[in-house]
Design an enzyme around this catalytic site. Structure first.
Site, mmCIF file in Angstrom:
data_model
loop_
_atom_site.group_PDB
_atom_site.id
_atom_site.type_symbol
_atom_site.label_atom_id
_atom_site.label_comp_id
_atom_site.label_asym_id
_atom_site.label_seq_id
_atom_site.Cartn_x
_atom_site.Cartn_y
_atom_site.Cartn_z
ATOM 1 N N GLN A 118 0.828 -1.213 0.000
ATOM 2 C CA GLN A 118 0.000 0.000 0.000
ATOM 3 C C GLN A 118 0.864 1.266 0.000
ATOM 4 O O GLN A 118 1.683 1.465 0.904
ATOM 5 C CB GLN A 118 -0.929 0.028 1.217
ATOM 6 C CG GLN A 118 -1.996 -1.047 1.213
ATOM 7 C CD GLN A 118 -1.582 -2.294 1.975
ATOM 8 O OE1 GLN A 118 -0.396 -2.585 2.107
ATOM 9 N NE2 GLN A 118 -2.559 -3.039 2.472
ATOM 10 N N GLN A 166 -0.129 -0.425 -5.710
ATOM 11 C CA GLN A 166 -1.260 -0.795 -4.854
ATOM 12 C C GLN A 166 -1.813 0.445 -4.154
ATOM 13 O O GLN A 166 -1.064 1.246 -3.593
ATOM 14 C CB GLN A 166 -0.831 -1.835 -3.811
ATOM 15 C CG GLN A 166 -1.981 -2.327 -2.938
ATOM 16 C CD GLN A 166 -1.607 -3.536 -2.092
ATOM 17 O OE1 GLN A 166 -0.576 -4.156 -2.319
ATOM 18 N NE2 GLN A 166 -2.445 -3.888 -1.136
ATOM 19 N N ASP A 167 -3.160 0.589 -4.182
ATOM 20 C CA ASP A 167 -3.846 1.683 -3.465
ATOM 21 C C ASP A 167 -3.451 3.063 -3.988
ATOM 22 O O ASP A 167 -3.183 3.989 -3.212
ATOM 23 C CB ASP A 167 -3.579 1.609 -1.952
ATOM 24 C CG ASP A 167 -4.284 0.439 -1.299
ATOM 25 O OD1 ASP A 167 -4.890 -0.366 -2.020
ATOM 26 O OD2 ASP A 167 -4.217 0.319 -0.064
ATOM 27 N N ASP A 185 -6.249 -3.049 -6.021
ATOM 28 C CA ASP A 185 -7.229 -2.166 -5.347
ATOM 29 C C ASP A 185 -6.898 -0.692 -5.574
ATOM 30 O O ASP A 185 -6.944 0.119 -4.647
ATOM 31 C CB ASP A 185 -7.238 -2.437 -3.835
ATOM 32 C CG ASP A 185 -7.489 -3.892 -3.501
ATOM 33 O OD1 ASP A 185 -8.115 -4.590 -4.319
ATOM 34 O OD2 ASP A 185 -7.058 -4.336 -2.426
ATOM 35 N N ARG A 235 -13.246 -5.774 -6.069
ATOM 36 C CA ARG A 235 -13.539 -6.756 -5.026
ATOM 37 C C ARG A 235 -14.033 -6.009 -3.781
ATOM 38 O O ARG A 235 -13.699 -4.831 -3.574
ATOM 39 C CB ARG A 235 -12.318 -7.616 -4.700
ATOM 40 C CG ARG A 235 -11.102 -6.866 -4.169
ATOM 41 C CD ARG A 235 -10.006 -7.840 -3.768
ATOM 42 N NE ARG A 235 -8.809 -7.142 -3.298
ATOM 43 C CZ ARG A 235 -7.837 -7.744 -2.603
ATOM 44 N NH1 ARG A 235 -7.917 -9.029 -2.301
ATOM 45 N NH2 ARG A 235 -6.780 -7.054 -2.218
ATOM 46 N N TRP A 237 -14.037 -4.667 -0.428
ATOM 47 C CA TRP A 237 -13.190 -4.403 0.735
ATOM 48 C C TRP A 237 -14.022 -4.414 2.015
ATOM 49 O O TRP A 237 -13.586 -4.912 3.047
ATOM 50 C CB TRP A 237 -12.506 -3.041 0.533
ATOM 51 C CG TRP A 237 -11.607 -2.608 1.638
ATOM 52 C CD1 TRP A 237 -10.876 -3.402 2.484
ATOM 53 C CD2 TRP A 237 -11.302 -1.260 2.009
ATOM 54 N NE1 TRP A 237 -10.146 -2.626 3.359
ATOM 55 C CE2 TRP A 237 -10.391 -1.314 3.082
ATOM 56 C CE3 TRP A 237 -11.716 -0.014 1.523
ATOM 57 C CZ2 TRP A 237 -9.890 -0.164 3.694
ATOM 58 C CZ3 TRP A 237 -11.209 1.125 2.123
ATOM 59 C CH2 TRP A 237 -10.306 1.050 3.195
#
Length: 562
Positions: free
Chosen positions: A355, A377-378, A399, A467, A469
């Site tokens: 993240q 990521q993120d 994500d 997806r 969370w």
């Protein structure tokens, strides 16, 4: 707090017993009641009626015992209006927020026993508690008798209360990778806060005059005008669409020293606090290696860059090196009414650092036009409140658009990058925790595709649209192009069957090889949207009340599905 359900049962038992006692006394010749007996009977009847009123008012809430125990303490409950019940609940909530904040402050003072990550998480919580108090203050002001009818402030109230819930779960998420007991120590208090606010959202729907027939999804983005939500004023729209040499700037940032400042942070610090008018900062071409924070008091700020890839803000905070996800953002924006155009926001930590956020926005009525967000990521943390993205590019892997704002992406490009081995690409991870929150991610007329580095190897990596969370995750994709990098199933589980029945994932009238829905997941919460009426709920006007604020930004926007 007592258990109101148990108390009600006791009273229901007591009343018949009292009646039987009266029959017995009359049968042995007692023709009169003592004053004390009459007072006791009246007390029980009054208390029973009081609790019945409280139970009736709390019908439909997710946490009825907490609701009843809160409002049953009010005197003359039968005479209270619904807004007064909400105010009483929010006042109790503010007390509990202050208590939780005090507990975290006490922990922070003894941090010799805690590690750096726990220290960062506590700082996140303290900031989020302050934000929660401000959001609840605004909500209480909207409930004041001298204000317009509460029904007129309905969407604003929904927005602020939804954000207040999100803040509590964000605080707890900061401890997800810690091994200590701090999370368990503060968890109950934070759950009580979020449950109070959840109950308030249900009570809000009971306010007379609230239009219960209007769409439930994203009604807070408002109408659109010339491609932008109406909350952007005419002047702001002109500012957004004007070229840099046509714009009058309040401050200039330039790396070569030819402006007022050489860093963005210094320019933000020099901007006025609590401004009611737009304050424009020009950030000239160059790469600025810094972490920038636009605090709550820095309202109505606008960043104008010289274009994507020309004006770049870059840093590399990440969770592997000890930051929380919340604190890892290269640029974090909280001050309401923030606008950015022509800027690249980047977190260069790389895929192995997990993240690592490029931009986090908790700015209400914030808008981004022709910007890019680059990380792995993120990448883009749409944390809370109302946000609009137009003609932006978002790059990432896992994500990479996530959070719990009411966020609309219009005419944007979403690009999945090459991830680390054994990783999957997931475009979205929406974080709605409560079914009464008016939040979600709406992707309208966008391009969803593989980035240049993924294209040669896309068969080696699975790529999904999203997806769940959190339990009530909500994402829709409408009138968008989806390329063949997306797996035919479309969507990915988070953990087993978690949230598959409670999420809301929808697709409507998309195109491209990845838009074929014949092999899509069959979860109870997934749907093919077949009705334009249902799809319209997620457009700018009903979703983020865009027509009330985007007119001021000069960012073009489209009102409906077109």
């Amino acid at each position: 707090m007592y258990n109101p359900s148990a108390r009600s049962k006791i009273l229901l038992v007591l009343l018949p017993i009292s009646a039987l006692a009266l029959v017995f006394h009359s049968s042995v010749g007692l023709q009169t009641k003592s004053p004390k007996t009459t007072q006791i009977q009246h007390f029980h009847v009054h208390k029973y009626n009081h609790l019945q009123i409280a139970h009736s008012a709390c019908q439909g809430t997710l946490y009825p015992d907490l609701c009843v125990s809160t409002i049953s303490t009010l005197p003359n409950l039968a005479s209270k209006s619904v807004p007064e019940l909400i105010k009483a609940t929010l006042n109790q909530t503010m007390y509990e927020v202050r208590l939780s904040s005090s507990n975290c402050t006490s922990i922070e003072k003894g941090l010799k026993n805690y590690n750096a990550l726990e220290n960062e998480a506590i700082k996140d919580c303290l900031e989020l508690f302050d934000e929660t108090l401000e959001e609840l203050r605004v909500a209480l002001a909207d409930l004041a008798p001298k204000k317009l009818a509460v029904s007129k402030n309905y969407h604003d109230l929904q927005t602020f209360l939804s954000a207040a819930i999100t803040n509590q779960y964000t605080c707890l998420d900061g401890f997800s990778r810690t091994k200590g007991n701090i999370r368990n120590y503060i968890k109950k208090g934070l759950h009580d806060i979020s449950h109070h606010v959840s109950n308030s959202l249900v009570l809000l729907k009971k306010v007379p005059g609230v239009n219960k027939s209007e769409p439930e999804a994203f009604p807070q983005h408002g109408r659109f005008k010339n491609g932008f939500p109406s909350w952007l004023t005419r002047r702001d729209r002109k500012l957004v669409q004007a070229s840099a040499n046509q714009t009058k700037f309040d401050l200039v940032v330039a790396k070569d020293g030819t402006g007022n400042f050489t860093t963005i942070s210094d320019a933000v610090a020099a901007a006025p606090n609590s401004s009611d008018t737009r304050f424009v900062i020009h950030i000239r071409a160059g790469t600025y290696f810094e972490n920038v924070e636009v605090a709550r008091e820095k309202k109505m700020l606008m960043f104008v860059g010289d274009g994507i890839g020309k004006t770049v803000v870059k840093a590399s905070r990440n969770v592997v090196d000890g930051s929380t996800t919340f604190r890892s953002a290269t640029v974090a924006v909280v001050g309401n009414g923030f606008i950015a155009t022509g800027i690249t926001f980047e977190n260069s930590a790389g895929p192995s650092k997990h993240q690592a956020v490029a931009l986090r926005s908790g700015s209400d009525l914030s808008a981004f036009y022709k910007c890019s967000f680059v990380a792995y990521q993120d990448t883009l943390y749409v944390h809370s409140l109302r946000q609009f993205y137009r003609e932006c590019d978002i790059y990432g892997t896992v994500d990479f658009i996530f959070g719990n704002a009411a966020a609309v992406f219009q005419s944007c490009n979403l690009y999945a990058r090459k991830p680390d081995p054994n990783q999957k690409n997931i475009f979205t991870a929406q974080g709605r925790e409560d079914p009464n929150q008016n939040t979600g991610i709406s992707i309208l007329n966008c391009k969803i595709a593989a980035a240049a580095d993924l294209i040669p190897v896309k068969s080696s990596f699975k790529t999904y649209l999203g997806r769940p969370w959190k339990e009530y995750s909500r994402t829709v994709i409408i009138h968008s192009y989806i390329d063949d990098s997306v797996d035919p199933a479309g969507w990915l589980e988070w953990n087993g069957t978690f949230a598959l029945s409670t999420l809301y994932y929808g697709e409507y009238s998309n195109r491209g090889p990845g838009s074929n829905t014949s092999a899509r997941v069959t979860w109870p919460g997934y749907r093919l949207i077949n009705s334009s009426t249902e799809a319209t709920q997620f457009t700018i006007e009903p979703f983020i009340q865009g027509n009330e604020w985007l007119n001021s930004t000069s960012i073009p926007f489209a009102l409906g599905l077109s």
